[in-house]
Enzyme design. Structure first.
Site: not given
Ligand code: SAH
Length: 389
Positions: A21, A219, A269, A344
């Protein structure tokens, strides 16, 4: 251990050593101000940055708690987190941002190890069994998942261990062994053995129910995730006629929530477990106008663009590193009316916005959302629209 100052902010006893933190000790309002300034500095050139949506109660918001197990010099079992940029373990008794119930479970497990003769893993010698414990709690369902990350699949008296643990915490719904036998800084290994329950938990967000597996991204701040997703869906301005993409969709949360307002949704994904969860989530929520694909989002978009597919709205929510050239150039080729970028990391967001602004898109709205109180991280949701046909 927590104490209250005159300003009613709690003080964390481990803050200096832990380093997790960065804004410990700073009043919460000041933290929000600082994040707002940072967002304006990085994103102000693209348009007005709206005031950050903060939390009413900034404590104990994390639904995922991770503890690394070790021994101190005297041989006592400790659990905590790695010291910043090192592999030394900082013991943590109580954390102010992690779910309290999950922390209790980790303390219970720590107290059980001796009587079950379970040794903690030593990174230098490779000797010992228990490496990490991960606890995830569905805030709206109260289902709890415990993942024991171990160096070998042979866990002595595992049934009795689960029984003893559930005697103290009957609310635990599933216990999973994750086998990580590699010398690696990755927490989770490939192989999993479910030793109690179904191997996943459920949580509810924005009226949908989601199944979450140990390795799937979810999340970490569910209260603010609802705020974030509502903003994302609002910005998309869906009217049930649109063909929508949910890129980097994880377990399908955004796409499934948006599906009620769209004609069709396509999710993509990389993580196989997350895609499996997403497909089951669609079925369980009786959402039929959505399909999920496993693969790299950039390659998938490239394929869509090559096939001259038509897409109206793209939600994109990449990891901290942001998106890539392949994805962005294919996005421009696909030319959706709107792009809702959820990020993020405002630095990579700024880089990707710059690319899109040079390529027929303009930024319409920038909304920071607090997801990570007491840390320097900021989440942003941003609407872009296509300048011309
Ligand atoms: N939209 C979702 C996940 C966001 S986090 C939510 O809100 O919960 C980012 C996501 O991207 C993760 O699940 C990760 O596995 C995926 N990711 C990372 N690199 C990627 C790629 N090259 N192609 C597709 N997905 C990817």
């Amino acid at each position: 251990m927590e104490k209250k100052t005159e300003k009613e902010e709690k003080i964390c006893g481990s803050a200096k050593k832990c380093g997790g933190c960065q804004y410990q000790g700073m009043p919460y309002k000041a933290q929000l101000k600082k994040k707002q300034k940072q967002e304006e500095k990085l994103l102000g050139k693209f348009g007005k940055v709206k005031p950050i949506k903060g939390m009413d109660n900034p404590y104990y918001y994390r639904n995922k708690v991770h503890a690394v197990f070790d021994r101190d010099r005297k041989g006592n079992i400790i659990s905590g987190i790695y010291e910043a940029k090192s592999h030394r373990v900082v013991p943590i008794e109580e954390c102010l941002i992690e779910d309290q119930k999950s922390q209790e479970i980790i303390r219970t497990i720590r107290g059980m190890l001796k009587s079950f003769k379970i040794k903690t893993y030593d990174e230098d010698t490779g000797y010992g069994l228990l490496r990490h414990v991960l606890v995830r709690r569905g805030f709206s369902t109260n289902e709890i998942m415990v993942v024991l990350v171990v160096s070998s699949p042979i866990f002595p008296s595992k049934n009795n261990f689960v029984k003893a643990l559930r005697k103290v915490h009957p609310e635990i719904s599933t216990v999973i062994l994750n086998i990580n036998d590699k010398k690696t800084s990755m927490v989770l290994g490939e192989r999993e053995i479910v030793i109690y329950g179904k191997g996943f938990i459920r949580d509810r967000l924005c009226g949908c129910s989601f199944r979450i597996s140990p390795k799937s991204f979810y999340q970490v701040n569910p209260i603010q995730t609802e705020v974030l997703y509502k903003e994302a869906v609002r910005l998309a301005g869906l009217t049930k006629k649109e063909r929508v993409m949910d890129a980097y969709c994880g377990i399908g949360t955004i796409g499934l929530i948006a599906a009620k307002h769209a004609k069709e949704v396509i999710g993509v994904e990389l993580n196989k477990d997350a895609v499996r969860d997403a497909k089951i989530n669609a079925r369980e929520n009786k959402i039929t106008n959505i399909s999920f694909y496993q693969g790299d989002a950039g390659r998938f978009m490239e394929g869509m663009a090559a096939e001259k597919e038509h897409v109206d709205v793209v939600f994109m929510d990449p990891p901290r590193a942001g998106s890539d050239e392949k994805f962005l150039s294919s996005l421009v080729a696909l030319a959706p009316e709107k792009v809702v970028y959820i990020s993020c990391n405002p630095e990579t967001l700024a880089r990707d916005l710059k690319y899109l602004e040079k390529n027929k898109y303009e930024v319409k709205e920038i909304q920071p959302v607090e997801m990570f109180c007491f840390t320097e991280h900021v989440e942003t949701v941003c609407l872009l629209s296509r300048k011309e046909k």
